[in-house]
Scaffold this motif. Structure first.
Motif, PDB file in Angstrom:
ATOM      1  N   ASP A   1       0.833  -1.210   0.000  1.00  0.00           N
ATOM      2  CA  ASP A   1       0.000   0.000   0.000  1.00  0.00           C
ATOM      3  C   ASP A   1       0.868   1.260   0.000  1.00  0.00           C
ATOM      4  N   ARG A   2       1.993   1.216   0.725  1.00  0.00           N
ATOM      5  CA  ARG A   2       2.911   2.362   0.715  1.00  0.00           C
ATOM      6  C   ARG A   2       3.483   2.584  -0.682  1.00  0.00           C
ATOM      7  N   PHE A   3       3.785   1.493  -1.372  1.00  0.00           N
ATOM      8  CA  PHE A   3       4.301   1.586  -2.738  1.00  0.00           C
ATOM      9  C   PHE A   3       3.274   2.270  -3.647  1.00  0.00           C
ATOM     10  N   THR A   4       2.055   1.776  -3.636  1.00  0.00           N
ATOM     11  CA  THR A   4       1.014   2.360  -4.491  1.00  0.00           C
ATOM     12  C   THR A   4       0.747   3.807  -4.100  1.00  0.00           C
ATOM     13  N   SER A   5       0.698   4.082  -2.812  1.00  0.00           N
ATOM     14  CA  SER A   5       0.476   5.457  -2.347  1.00  0.00           C
ATOM     15  C   SER A   5       1.603   6.382  -2.792  1.00  0.00           C
ATOM     16  N   ALA A   6       2.836   5.887  -2.731  1.00  0.00           N
ATOM     17  CA  ALA A   6       3.979   6.703  -3.170  1.00  0.00           C
ATOM     18  C   ALA A   6       3.851   7.045  -4.654  1.00  0.00           C
ATOM     19  N   LEU A   7       3.393   6.087  -5.453  1.00  0.00           N
ATOM     20  CA  LEU A   7       3.198   6.365  -6.878  1.00  0.00           C
ATOM     21  C   LEU A   7       2.086   7.379  -7.097  1.00  0.00           C
ATOM     22  N   LEU A   8       1.008   7.252  -6.338  1.00  0.00           N
ATOM     23  CA  LEU A   8      -0.105   8.191  -6.489  1.00  0.00           C
ATOM     24  C   LEU A   8       0.298   9.614  -6.085  1.00  0.00           C
ATOM     25  N   GLN A   9       1.317   9.737  -5.224  1.00  0.00           N
ATOM     26  CA  GLN A   9       1.780  11.052  -4.785  1.00  0.00           C
ATOM     27  C   GLN A   9       2.965  11.564  -5.614  1.00  0.00           C
ATOM     28  N   ARG A  10       3.532  10.698  -6.447  1.00  0.00           N
ATOM     29  CA  ARG A  10       4.699  11.084  -7.255  1.00  0.00           C
ATOM     30  C   ARG A  10       4.312  12.149  -8.277  1.00  0.00           C
ATOM     31  N   ARG A  11       5.248  13.029  -8.535  1.00  0.00           N
ATOM     32  CA  ARG A  11       5.045  14.101  -9.516  1.00  0.00           C
ATOM     33  C   ARG A  11       5.896  13.835 -10.755  1.00  0.00           C
ATOM     34  N   ARG A  12       5.344  14.189 -11.901  1.00  0.00           N
ATOM     35  CA  ARG A  12       6.102  14.120 -13.147  1.00  0.00           C
ATOM     36  C   ARG A  12       7.054  15.308 -13.205  1.00  0.00           C
ATOM     37  N   GLU A  13       7.866  15.368 -14.241  1.00  0.00           N
ATOM     38  CA  GLU A  13       8.824  16.458 -14.386  1.00  0.00           C
ATOM     39  C   GLU A  13       8.136  17.820 -14.482  1.00  0.00           C
ATOM     40  N   ASP A  14       6.923  17.837 -15.033  1.00  0.00           N
ATOM     41  CA  ASP A  14       6.207  19.115 -15.170  1.00  0.00           C
ATOM     42  C   ASP A  14       5.421  19.492 -13.910  1.00  0.00           C
ATOM     43  N   GLY A  15       5.576  18.699 -12.846  1.00  0.00           N
ATOM     44  CA  GLY A  15       4.934  19.010 -11.579  1.00  0.00           C
ATOM     45  C   GLY A  15       3.559  18.401 -11.388  1.00  0.00           C
ATOM     46  N   LYS A  16       2.999  17.829 -12.429  1.00  0.00           N
ATOM     47  CA  LYS A  16       1.674  17.207 -12.318  1.00  0.00           C
ATOM     48  C   LYS A  16       1.811  15.814 -11.714  1.00  0.00           C
ATOM     49  N   PRO A  17       0.791  15.367 -10.990  1.00  0.00           N
ATOM     50  CA  PRO A  17       0.858  14.008 -10.434  1.00  0.00           C
ATOM     51  C   PRO A  17       0.745  12.968 -11.542  1.00  0.00           C
ATOM     52  N   LEU A  18       1.290  11.767 -11.273  1.00  0.00           N
ATOM     53  CA  LEU A  18       1.097  10.666 -12.212  1.00  0.00           C
ATOM     54  C   LEU A  18      -0.390  10.376 -12.316  1.00  0.00           C
ATOM     55  N   SER A  19      -0.838  10.025 -13.482  1.00  0.00           N
ATOM     56  CA  SER A  19      -2.250   9.671 -13.633  1.00  0.00           C
ATOM     57  C   SER A  19      -2.502   8.311 -12.989  1.00  0.00           C
ATOM     58  N   ARG A  20      -3.723   8.068 -12.637  1.00  0.00           N
ATOM     59  CA  ARG A  20      -4.087   6.764 -12.080  1.00  0.00           C
ATOM     60  C   ARG A  20      -3.839   5.656 -13.096  1.00  0.00           C
ATOM     61  N   TYR A  21      -3.937   5.990 -14.371  1.00  0.00           N
ATOM     62  CA  TYR A  21      -3.660   5.010 -15.427  1.00  0.00           C
ATOM     63  C   TYR A  21      -2.183   4.623 -15.410  1.00  0.00           C
ATOM     64  N   SER A  22      -1.297   5.596 -15.221  1.00  0.00           N
ATOM     65  CA  SER A  22       0.140   5.301 -15.144  1.00  0.00           C
ATOM     66  C   SER A  22       0.448   4.464 -13.909  1.00  0.00           C
ATOM     67  N   VAL A  23      -0.123   4.853 -12.786  1.00  0.00           N
ATOM     68  CA  VAL A  23       0.107   4.096 -11.546  1.00  0.00           C
ATOM     69  C   VAL A  23      -0.388   2.660 -11.724  1.00  0.00           C
ATOM     70  N   HIS A  24      -1.541   2.495 -12.315  1.00  0.00           N
ATOM     71  CA  HIS A  24      -2.087   1.162 -12.583  1.00  0.00           C
ATOM     72  C   HIS A  24      -1.113   0.367 -13.463  1.00  0.00           C
ATOM     73  N   THR A  25      -0.531   1.036 -14.462  1.00  0.00           N
ATOM     74  CA  THR A  25       0.422   0.394 -15.367  1.00  0.00           C
ATOM     75  C   THR A  25       1.686  -0.037 -14.646  1.00  0.00           C
ATOM     76  N   TYR A  26       2.113   0.696 -13.621  1.00  0.00           N
ATOM     77  CA  TYR A  26       3.309   0.337 -12.861  1.00  0.00           C
ATOM     78  C   TYR A  26       3.021  -0.752 -11.823  1.00  0.00           C
ATOM     79  N   VAL A  27       1.835  -0.741 -11.238  1.00  0.00           N
ATOM     80  CA  VAL A  27       1.510  -1.683 -10.162  1.00  0.00           C
ATOM     81  C   VAL A  27       1.124  -3.057 -10.728  1.00  0.00           C
ATOM     82  N   ARG A  28       0.496  -3.082 -11.882  1.00  0.00           N
ATOM     83  CA  ARG A  28       0.006  -4.340 -12.448  1.00  0.00           C
ATOM     84  C   ARG A  28       1.119  -5.377 -12.647  1.00  0.00           C
TER      85      ARG A  28
END
Length: 153
Positions: free
Chosen positions: A68-95
């Protein structure tokens, strides 16, 4: 194409597990591009560095709280432009992590938990109203075109 870490002797148990899983995927015939850009990237560039940072080196260290900490860290991660990762990207990394742990379980490893996949909203698509479909059907010049419009309705 075998997927190998540079030095298996000094690799953590999780790194060896990821290496074995990627070799399993290669043996199944997945394309090198899929292995490299999807599974390999999610495991080697996202999951394993996070595990190293958190001191997670064994599969036994992966309980639901850790995952859960791993997934939460991804959901809080920011891209280079400062925007958060999309839930689709996080899903792609966690799957792939989830798939690797499922595979490990079938190989006899004691898997304590699997990561939750973040929910993704389904995009709302605009559709034609009944009246708009009727108007399209009225201006259609052939029975074939009218039938196509009816099928869409």
């Amino acid at each position: 194409m075998a997927v190998q870490l540079l030095d298996r002797a000094s690799a953590s148990a999780l790194e060896r597990l990821a290496d074995d899983y990627l070799n399993h995927c290669a043996a199944r015939g997945l394309s090198p591009r899929t292995l490299d850009r999807c599974y390999g990237y999610a495991l080697r560039a996202v999951f394993l560095p996070w595990c190293e940072q958190e001191g997670v080196r064994e599969i036994a260290d992966l309980d639901i709280r850790t995952l859960d900490r791993f997934t939460s860290a991804l959901l809080q991660r920011r891209r280079e432009d400062g925007k958060p990762l999309s839930r689709y990207s996080v899903h792609t990394y966690v799957r792939p992590v989830r798939q690797m742990l499922t595979w490990a379980s079938t190989m006899g490893e004691e898997v304590r938990a699997k990561p939750q996949l973040p929910t993704r909203s389904k995009p709302l698509r605009e559709v034609l109203s009944r009246e708009e479909l009727d108007r399209l059907e009225q201006v259609a010049t052939s029975e074939r075109d009218k039938l196509i419009i009816r099928i869409f309705g």
